[in-house]
Design a protein around this motif. Structure first.
Motif, PDB file in Angstrom:
ATOM      1  N   ILE A 150      -3.680   5.917  -1.811  1.00  0.00           N
ATOM      2  CA  ILE A 150      -4.441   6.834  -0.973  1.00  0.00           C
ATOM      3  C   ILE A 150      -3.783   8.202  -1.029  1.00  0.00           C
ATOM      4  O   ILE A 150      -2.557   8.304  -0.986  1.00  0.00           O
ATOM      5  N   ARG A 151      -4.599   9.270  -1.104  1.00  0.00           N
ATOM      6  CA  ARG A 151      -4.087  10.632  -1.143  1.00  0.00           C
ATOM      7  C   ARG A 151      -4.661  11.432   0.023  1.00  0.00           C
ATOM      8  O   ARG A 151      -5.889  11.570   0.138  1.00  0.00           O
ATOM      9  N   LEU A 152      -3.766  11.944   0.864  1.00  0.00           N
ATOM     10  CA  LEU A 152      -4.137  12.784   2.005  1.00  0.00           C
ATOM     11  C   LEU A 152      -3.477  14.144   1.814  1.00  0.00           C
ATOM     12  O   LEU A 152      -2.316  14.211   1.423  1.00  0.00           O
ATOM     13  N   ALA A 153      -4.209  15.224   2.087  1.00  0.00           N
ATOM     14  CA  ALA A 153      -3.672  16.562   1.808  1.00  0.00           C
ATOM     15  C   ALA A 153      -3.918  17.507   2.970  1.00  0.00           C
ATOM     16  O   ALA A 153      -4.811  17.299   3.795  1.00  0.00           O
ATOM     17  N   PRO A 183       0.826  -1.210   0.000  1.00  0.00           N
ATOM     18  CA  PRO A 183       0.000   0.000   0.000  1.00  0.00           C
ATOM     19  C   PRO A 183       0.863   1.264   0.000  1.00  0.00           C
ATOM     20  O   PRO A 183       1.910   1.316   0.659  1.00  0.00           O
ATOM     21  N   THR A 184       0.424   2.273  -0.730  1.00  0.00           N
ATOM     22  CA  THR A 184       1.147   3.541  -0.812  1.00  0.00           C
ATOM     23  C   THR A 184       0.215   4.691  -0.466  1.00  0.00           C
ATOM     24  O   THR A 184      -0.964   4.691  -0.839  1.00  0.00           O
ATOM     25  N   ILE A 185       0.762   5.674   0.237  1.00  0.00           N
ATOM     26  CA  ILE A 185       0.005   6.850   0.664  1.00  0.00           C
ATOM     27  C   ILE A 185       0.771   8.092   0.231  1.00  0.00           C
ATOM     28  O   ILE A 185       1.950   8.237   0.548  1.00  0.00           O
ATOM     29  N   ALA A 186       0.114   9.008  -0.480  1.00  0.00           N
ATOM     30  CA  ALA A 186       0.706  10.304  -0.803  1.00  0.00           C
ATOM     31  C   ALA A 186       0.275  11.301   0.269  1.00  0.00           C
ATOM     32  O   ALA A 186      -0.920  11.515   0.472  1.00  0.00           O
ATOM     33  N   LEU A 239     -10.287  13.864  -6.063  1.00  0.00           N
ATOM     34  CA  LEU A 239      -8.858  13.794  -6.357  1.00  0.00           C
ATOM     35  C   LEU A 239      -8.050  13.370  -5.134  1.00  0.00           C
ATOM     36  O   LEU A 239      -6.994  12.758  -5.257  1.00  0.00           O
ATOM     37  N   VAL A 240      -8.531  13.736  -3.940  1.00  0.00           N
ATOM     38  CA  VAL A 240      -7.916  13.283  -2.688  1.00  0.00           C
ATOM     39  C   VAL A 240      -9.004  12.670  -1.814  1.00  0.00           C
ATOM     40  O   VAL A 240     -10.198  12.924  -2.004  1.00  0.00           O
ATOM     41  N   GLU A 241      -8.570  11.866  -0.837  1.00  0.00           N
ATOM     42  CA  GLU A 241      -9.532  11.158   0.011  1.00  0.00           C
ATOM     43  C   GLU A 241      -9.857  11.893   1.312  1.00  0.00           C
ATOM     44  O   GLU A 241     -10.979  11.848   1.800  1.00  0.00           O
ATOM     45  N   ARG A 242      -8.848  12.561   1.894  1.00  0.00           N
ATOM     46  CA  ARG A 242      -9.081  13.280   3.142  1.00  0.00           C
ATOM     47  C   ARG A 242      -8.205  14.520   3.173  1.00  0.00           C
ATOM     48  O   ARG A 242      -7.130  14.560   2.572  1.00  0.00           O
ATOM     49  N   LEU A 280      -3.388  10.816 -17.755  1.00  0.00           N
ATOM     50  CA  LEU A 280      -4.776  11.222 -18.005  1.00  0.00           C
ATOM     51  C   LEU A 280      -5.753  10.093 -17.708  1.00  0.00           C
ATOM     52  O   LEU A 280      -6.877  10.343 -17.260  1.00  0.00           O
ATOM     53  N   LYS A 281      -5.334   8.860 -17.937  1.00  0.00           N
ATOM     54  CA  LYS A 281      -6.200   7.731 -17.599  1.00  0.00           C
ATOM     55  C   LYS A 281      -6.513   7.731 -16.107  1.00  0.00           C
ATOM     56  O   LYS A 281      -7.677   7.566 -15.699  1.00  0.00           O
ATOM     57  N   HIS A 282      -5.499   7.955 -15.282  1.00  0.00           N
ATOM     58  CA  HIS A 282      -5.713   7.975 -13.848  1.00  0.00           C
ATOM     59  C   HIS A 282      -6.523   9.200 -13.433  1.00  0.00           C
ATOM     60  O   HIS A 282      -7.370   9.117 -12.533  1.00  0.00           O
ATOM     61  N   LEU A 283      -6.272  10.333 -14.071  1.00  0.00           N
ATOM     62  CA  LEU A 283      -7.042  11.537 -13.747  1.00  0.00           C
ATOM     63  C   LEU A 283      -8.519  11.321 -14.042  1.00  0.00           C
ATOM     64  O   LEU A 283      -9.383  11.635 -13.207  1.00  0.00           O
ATOM     65  N   VAL A 284      -8.823  10.786 -15.212  1.00  0.00           N
ATOM     66  CA  VAL A 284     -10.225  10.546 -15.581  1.00  0.00           C
ATOM     67  C   VAL A 284     -10.871   9.543 -14.630  1.00  0.00           C
ATOM     68  O   VAL A 284     -12.034   9.704 -14.231  1.00  0.00           O
ATOM     69  N   SER A 285     -10.120   8.518 -14.219  1.00  0.00           N
ATOM     70  CA  SER A 285     -10.689   7.516 -13.314  1.00  0.00           C
ATOM     71  C   SER A 285     -11.011   8.101 -11.950  1.00  0.00           C
ATOM     72  O   SER A 285     -11.936   7.634 -11.279  1.00  0.00           O
ATOM     73  N   LEU A 286     -10.266   9.132 -11.545  1.00  0.00           N
ATOM     74  CA  LEU A 286     -10.499   9.744 -10.228  1.00  0.00           C
ATOM     75  C   LEU A 286     -11.579  10.819 -10.269  1.00  0.00           C
ATOM     76  O   LEU A 286     -12.437  10.868  -9.378  1.00  0.00           O
TER      77      LEU A 286
END
Length: 273
Positions: A134-137, A112-115, A191-194, A159-165
């Motif tokens: 997972i993206r936390l900001a 698992p990876t977390i940004a 775009l981010v989860e929390r 862009l594939k990942h951007l569109v999927s999010l």
């Protein structure tokens, strides 16, 4: 919570990428604060080396990605290198080839990876965060892809990942305008989860990472594999891989440990086997 600050850092790319780990949590730091952590080719390659080291470290169960300096996660590619590395189509193709391996590794990373995003997350920084699980900001962070303002094409995978999010409409708005959005908008569009206050971001990230590291590694691996297959076209899904990891979980010592710990009302001690 593990005390990452007390562990020894391993430098890559002349110290512009740092790697350290403690208590099951690995951390990779983009350490080029004078350029707001803009990514050079050397940093991409050092990033790959750090990812490989943490992947092969059996004590590490989850990896956090973060930027140094408090101003940026990654502010994009190092534009000062463009005249040398991306001045035309052929040079740009070579740049993409040399940096693609690291992005592919992150996309298929087995752990698992977390940004952990504090500050600017632009261009290549968006590519990195979108590949994380997972993206936390922090409040006040800014996101954007300024490709249209630089006259360059953003790649298919990004862009594939951007569109999927965020969906195609928001992807178009972001790409056509090159606009930046803040963390509140990024949260709203997926775009981010929390999002957390700046002074709470690192502690909250570490709490989530520690929770993951204490859970059963095979069960997490099963979730990661299955979610990845769900996101593929039905014709490309590897249902045998899903079945295999499911069977591995059911036959594992960790499953027995989980059942026993539940019956004994204690915290399980999972070993990943």
């Amino acid at each position: 919570m593990p005390d990452i600050s007390s562990t020894i850092e391993t430098p890559y790319a002349d110290g512009r990428i740092l790697k350290h780990a403690a208590n099951g949590v690995g951390v990779i730091t983009f350490n080029n604060p004078d350029r707001r952590n803009a990514m050079s080719l050397e940093m991409w390659e050092g990033f790959g080396e750090a990812l490989t080291a943490l992947r092969d470290d059996e004590t590490v169960r989850v990896v956090i990605l973060r930027g140094a300096g408090g101003k940026a996660f990654v502010s994009g590619a190092d534009i000062s290198q463009f005249e040398k590395t991306r001045h035309n189509a052929a040079a740009s193709e070579e740049y993409a080839r040399r940096s693609a391996a690291q992005r592919a590794m992150l996309a298929d990373y087995p752990k698992p990876t977390i940004a952990c995003i504090d500050g600017y997350c632009l261009g290549g920084g968006m590519q990195v965060t979108m590949l994380a699980d997972i993206r936390l900001a922090s409040h006040g962070s800014q996101f954007g892809i300024p490709a249209a303002k630089l006259g360059i094409a953003y790649g298919y995978d990004g862009l594939k990942h951007l569109v999927s999010l965020v969906g195609p409409s928001w992807a178009r708005l972001l790409m056509y305008t090159g606009m930046r959005i803040d963390s509140a908008e990024a949260l709203r569009i997926g775009l981010v989860e929390r999002v957390f206050p700046v002074d709470e971001l690192w502690g909250e990230t570490m709490t989530i990472a520690q929770t993951i590291s204490e859970n059963a590694p095979l069960a997490i691996k099963a979730a990661k594999i299955t979610i990845a297959q769900v996101l593929k076209d039905e014709s490309r899904r590897d249902m045998e891989a899903i079945k295999a990891i499911g069977n591995a979980c059911m036959d594992s010592a960790d499953f027995r440990e989980g059942r026993q710990a539940f019956m004994e009302k204690r915290r399980p001690n999972f070993q990943g086997r």
